[in-house]
Scaffold this motif. Structure first.
Motif, PDB file in Angstrom:
ATOM      1  N   ASN A 118     -11.104   7.253   9.839  1.00  0.00           N
ATOM      2  CA  ASN A 118     -12.422   7.638   9.330  1.00  0.00           C
ATOM      3  C   ASN A 118     -12.342   8.816   8.374  1.00  0.00           C
ATOM      4  O   ASN A 118     -13.237   8.996   7.531  1.00  0.00           O
ATOM      5  CB  ASN A 118     -13.354   8.006  10.496  1.00  0.00           C
ATOM      6  CG  ASN A 118     -14.112   6.804  11.021  1.00  0.00           C
ATOM      7  OD1 ASN A 118     -14.030   5.717  10.467  1.00  0.00           O
ATOM      8  ND2 ASN A 118     -14.842   7.002  12.102  1.00  0.00           N
ATOM      9  N   ARG A 177     -16.997   4.389   1.676  1.00  0.00           N
ATOM     10  CA  ARG A 177     -15.842   3.883   2.423  1.00  0.00           C
ATOM     11  C   ARG A 177     -15.358   2.556   1.855  1.00  0.00           C
ATOM     12  O   ARG A 177     -14.158   2.278   1.834  1.00  0.00           O
ATOM     13  CB  ARG A 177     -16.170   3.743   3.903  1.00  0.00           C
ATOM     14  CG  ARG A 177     -16.122   5.089   4.593  1.00  0.00           C
ATOM     15  CD  ARG A 177     -16.320   5.112   6.069  1.00  0.00           C
ATOM     16  NE  ARG A 177     -15.972   3.968   6.859  1.00  0.00           N
ATOM     17  CZ  ARG A 177     -15.968   3.981   8.196  1.00  0.00           C
ATOM     18  NH1 ARG A 177     -16.265   5.111   8.854  1.00  0.00           N
ATOM     19  NH2 ARG A 177     -15.666   2.911   8.879  1.00  0.00           N
ATOM     20  N   GLY A 222      -9.165   7.935   5.422  1.00  0.00           N
ATOM     21  CA  GLY A 222      -9.532   6.813   4.572  1.00  0.00           C
ATOM     22  C   GLY A 222      -8.643   5.608   4.762  1.00  0.00           C
ATOM     23  O   GLY A 222      -8.792   4.606   4.074  1.00  0.00           O
ATOM     24  N   THR A 252     -12.950   3.177  -0.887  1.00  0.00           N
ATOM     25  CA  THR A 252     -11.771   3.976  -0.561  1.00  0.00           C
ATOM     26  C   THR A 252     -10.484   3.173  -0.678  1.00  0.00           C
ATOM     27  O   THR A 252      -9.379   3.740  -0.610  1.00  0.00           O
ATOM     28  CB  THR A 252     -11.929   4.579   0.853  1.00  0.00           C
ATOM     29  OG1 THR A 252     -13.189   5.251   0.925  1.00  0.00           O
ATOM     30  CG2 THR A 252     -10.849   5.593   1.156  1.00  0.00           C
ATOM     31  N   ASP A 306     -16.936  -2.497   5.508  1.00  0.00           N
ATOM     32  CA  ASP A 306     -17.782  -1.358   5.136  1.00  0.00           C
ATOM     33  C   ASP A 306     -18.733  -1.732   4.007  1.00  0.00           C
ATOM     34  O   ASP A 306     -19.874  -1.253   3.962  1.00  0.00           O
ATOM     35  CB  ASP A 306     -16.912  -0.171   4.729  1.00  0.00           C
ATOM     36  CG  ASP A 306     -16.209   0.475   5.907  1.00  0.00           C
ATOM     37  OD1 ASP A 306     -16.673   0.289   7.048  1.00  0.00           O
ATOM     38  OD2 ASP A 306     -15.194   1.163   5.700  1.00  0.00           O
ATOM     39  N   TYR A 364     -12.423  -1.955   4.541  1.00  0.00           N
ATOM     40  CA  TYR A 364     -13.216  -1.684   3.342  1.00  0.00           C
ATOM     41  C   TYR A 364     -14.186  -2.827   3.056  1.00  0.00           C
ATOM     42  O   TYR A 364     -15.323  -2.594   2.626  1.00  0.00           O
ATOM     43  CB  TYR A 364     -12.297  -1.490   2.134  1.00  0.00           C
ATOM     44  CG  TYR A 364     -11.260  -0.404   2.291  1.00  0.00           C
ATOM     45  CD1 TYR A 364     -11.561   0.806   2.913  1.00  0.00           C
ATOM     46  CD2 TYR A 364      -9.960  -0.581   1.828  1.00  0.00           C
ATOM     47  CE1 TYR A 364     -10.610   1.796   3.065  1.00  0.00           C
ATOM     48  CE2 TYR A 364      -8.999   0.403   1.968  1.00  0.00           C
ATOM     49  CZ  TYR A 364      -9.328   1.588   2.599  1.00  0.00           C
ATOM     50  OH  TYR A 364      -8.381   2.565   2.741  1.00  0.00           O
TER      51      TYR A 364
END
Length: 810
Positions: free
Chosen positions: A361, A407, A364, A410, A385, A382
């Motif tokens: 978290n 996120r 990343g 990321t 997310d 990802y």
């Protein structure tokens, strides 16, 4: 079967055993009743399975035919006239169990204790339509019954709830049926599914392939409900895989579905349901949400409870996709389950949650020290997310939307772009300290070891469906992305491994399309990512090649090239053959490909239909020159879900030469998180750009990127940080250790010199639902950058594991 995810109870017709000579204590197992057979004597269809067996002495044999209901079947045993022995053998040799005969009612009951992953014992109840002459039980679980008649039918119902429910299922589904009527009913149910897609201009083998794929798609997910009411007024219950025991199952209200590995099915199977049967998808989705209601998580593979298999909490993106399409189901609970997956540390990953959230978290990514397959875990993270971003927007959760959008971007942190050409750039795993797991000089993109789950760096090189434009920018632009995908399909399909060779490696090589591994799920989006490249027509070239070569099934040794998990590879075929593909779930967009048939009609809800026409289609004319929907030209490379579901005529004008300009303009390409030509912009933690000063030194644990290092935060305490230079922040995250952590306010102050502080913003009423969770909060008033920031915790206390101040730090 290798998962061991369901009960098994075996029965078989037999003519070789003299039941009068079966003595007490002898085994009636498969070594005694095994029989040769030939596929020439076999019929295998959705509504009927039949097989004829010769007697071992070739003197006489028998035939058995089975037609199914939802919880049972009727089987017909037909013995040769001169057969001396006319038996049915029961065998629960794979597991514990018992078997009892009731001659008065010409019935039997059985229990088998063969299950795993929360599958409890299975109860069996059945009857014969002819009286049996001999019945014997050996070892409490194996048995034999013998008949005088040459034609005997057996009705069998099963239950995972109770013996009583097995009889109830019998009464509801079989009592008023005979073999022919049940077969007709089951045929009708399957024909409703098959008729959802009707094609013209297909060969016989293409029809076999298409409808075999339809069958496979709709075999899953499996229904796990049982009716305690009537057929007119059902009262559904299910055996809860998360409570009770093998011998004492617990029945809970509601339907449940199982047998789905979401890493496998999310890309293709679930979007296929949304088009072909959105009403049925409602039932499926609620059956998935039931797992969350029962135990607080939706596992990543349900069989029927959690199975520790594969990576990613991909029920998140499945729920997001359905929610964005406005498919009715339990949106609130589905959203809560997805948020929990993404933000709460799980104590039992088998039953739900993501890997190493205590670090991923904040870093990343999942560091290699936590998992050898870290890259696959976070690349899937990802994508999920992105689904949470879409769901949060729809739920008007603005802080969560902004946080999960960041996120989803990321992935860019995992991109090693140091190579001179796109061919030298890769997604790689990282260690906890931020270094790559492999040195550049030792990196082998054909290696199936370490970072990648059941695949290699080639097949993960474009696994960013949520941000195809941002991905292209990382590779140097659309031309760079073209170069990268070309590299995947043109590099010889060799592989290396530090461990054992798995079948997926060999299958990738046998696809004969370079490193492209169609037999496994990470590859399924690759060719459709050409939509973001400078040569989108290559999607048409390669997908038609796959449809032609990799789903051929008319000869022995052909068929699926490899994995066909829960209908996902079947769904790829169906959608690609229609010329539409869900490249980016939760965007409501379907990328246009190259349809296989000259005409295909898809039945839609409310009496509508979508007819896909490609009148000049052929093995040579695989390229799309133009597309029209209901007479209107479509210059974009995709259609919206609403456009598809309104129905009408989708016309493809095909050619033997590619249209090299169509789809190359930015406005023609599908949705992406990143716009323009810049690399994805990722907000990172200001604490990584500075150091904690002036506070209780124990508070340094709050910024060490590990929420498992816990600090007790007292009322009115402060946390000060000095950054390397003045920076703006726009988001705060707090990660608790225990859910009783509460604060009335958390105030944020900024300073240019570390002495004079100005209020920046505050978040009110900070509280947590779960232990070990991460919550985001918007900071709306940082109009100027500061080099110093202070957090003040007021009106409460508790244990925190991590604090972040997120902003654009580059």
């Amino acid at each position: 079967m290798w998962v061991g995810d369901r009960g098994t109870w075996q029965f078989m017709v037999n003519t070789s055993i003299d039941s009068s000579k079966v003595s007490s204590g002898s085994d009636i197992d498969h070594t005694k009743y095994a029989s040769d057979f030939s596929h020439e004597n076999e019929t295998a269809k959705p509504q009927l399975y039949s097989i004829a067996f010769p007697d071992k002495s070739n003197a006489a044999g028998a035939k058995m035919s089975l037609t199914p209901s939802m919880h049972g079947a009727i089987t017909r045993f037909q013995f040769d006239n001169n057969a001396k022995n006319k038996n049915v053998v029961f065998d629960s040799s794979r597991a514990d169990g018992n078997l009892e005969f009731d001659a008065t009612n010409n019935s039997f009951s059985a229990i088998t204790k063969d299950g795993n992953n929360g599958m409890h014992q299975m109860y069996v109840y059945g009857t014969f339509d002819k009286p049996y002459q001999v019945s014997k039980v050996e070892n409490s679980k194996q048995g034999i019954v013998s008949f005088k008649d040459n034609d005997v039918s057996m009705k069998v119902a099963t239950s995972f709830v109770s013996a009583k429910q097995a009889q109830k299922n019998y009464e509801l589904e079989l009592a008023n049926q005979n073999f022919n009527s049940l077969q007709q009913q089951t045929t009708s149910e399957w024909e409703k599914i098959m008729n959802k897609v009707q094609v013209k201009g297909a060969t016989h083998n293409q029809l076999v392939t298409l409808y075999s794929n339809m069958y496979r798609l709709y075999m899953y997910p499996n229904f796990y409900g049982e009716n305690q009411g009537t057929n007119a007024r059902p009262d559904w219950v299910h055996s809860d895989p998360y409570s009770g025991s093998m011998e004492k199952p617990v029945a809970k209200s509601g339907k449940m579905y199982f047998n789905n590995g979401f890493w496998d099915t999310y890309r293709t199977a679930w979007p296929a349901y949304s088009i072909l049967s959105p009403d049925k998808e409602t039932d499926y989705l609620n059956g998935l949400v039931q797992h969350y209601r029962n135990q607080g998580w939706v596992p990543r593979w349900i069989a029927p409870g959690g199975t520790n298999s594969m990576v990613g909490t991909s029920s998140d993106i499945i729920f997001a996709d359905a929610m964005m399409k406005n498919i009715p189901f339990a949106h609130k609970d589905a959203y809560e389950s997805a948020i929990k997956n993404a933000s709460v540390q799980s104590e039992n990953l088998t039953n739900g949650g993501r890997k190493a959230l205590n670090q991923s978290n904040f870093l990343g990514y999942v560091p290699s020290e936590s998992d050898n397959f870290g890259l696959s875990w976070f690349m899937e993270g990802y994508i999920n997310d992105w689904g949470l971003y879409q769901m949060s927007k729809k739920q008007h959760k603005l802080a969560e939307a902004k946080y999960y959008k960041n996120r989803a971007l990321t992935y860019a942190k995992m991109f090693d772009g140091n190579g001179q050409q796109a061919a030298d750039k890769w997604f790689k795993g990282k260690k906890q300290d931020g270094s790559w797991t492999t040195d550049p000089q030792n990196f082998d993109p054909t290696s199936w070891s370490r970072d990648y789950t059941e695949t290699d760096a080639y097949n993960m090189a474009v696994s960013v469906p949520q941000d195809g434009n941002g991905l292209a920018n990382l590779y140097g632009g659309p031309a760079g992305l073209t170069q990268k995908i070309d590299q995947i399909v043109n590099t010889p399909g060799d592989f290396t491994t530090e461990g054992g060779v798995i079948h997926e490696m060999r299958e990738q090589r046998e696809v004969k399309l370079g490193q492209y591994g169609h037999s496994n799920q990470p590859a399924h989006d690759i060719l459709y990512m050409y939509a973001f490249s400078s040569q989108p027509w290559k999607t048409q070239k390669y997908t038609r090649d796959i449809l032609k070569r990799l789903y051929v099934g008319s000869d022995f040794g052909q068929g699926y090239v490899g994995n066909e998990d829960n209908g996902e590879q079947s769904a790829w075929y169906i959608l690609s053959a229609l010329g539409i593909y869900p490249q980016n779930l939760a965007s409501n967009q379907f990328v246009l490909g190259s349809p296989l048939f000259k005409e295909a009609k898809v039945q839609l809800p409310h009496g509508r239909s979508l007819t896909v026409k490609a009148p000049n289609n052929s093995d040579k004319n695989v390229y799309v020159n133009s597309v029209y929907l209901n007479g209107r030209r479509i210059d974009k490379t995709y259609l919206d879900y609403k456009q598809i579901m309104r129905g009408g005529v989708l016309r493809f004008n095909m050619s033997s030469r590619p249209s090299t300009r169509r789809g190359t303009q930015q406005w023609q390409k599908p949705a992406s998180l990143t716009q323009g030509r810049k690399a994805p912009q990722v907000k990172t933690d200001a604490f990584d750009k500075g150091q904690v000063v002036g506070s209780d030194q124990d508070y340094k644990k709050l910024v060490d990127n590990d929420s498992n290092t816990v600090t007790t935060v007292k009322n009115n305490s402060t946390l000060d940080v000095k950054l390397d230079r003045a920076r703006r922040i726009d988001m705060l995250t707090l990660s608790n250790s225990t859910k009783d952590t509460k604060f009335k306010n958390v105030k944020i102050y900024g300073s240019r010199d570390g002495k004079h502080w100005r209020p920046v913003d505050q978040v009110r009423n900070v509280k947590f639902t779960y232990d070990k969770s991460t919550k985001p909060y918007l900071i709306r008033k940082t109009f100027v950058p500061y080099q110093h920031y202070r957090l003040k915790f007021e009106g409460g206390s508790g244990q925190l594991g991590e604090v972040e101040l997120l902003g654009n730090m580059d």
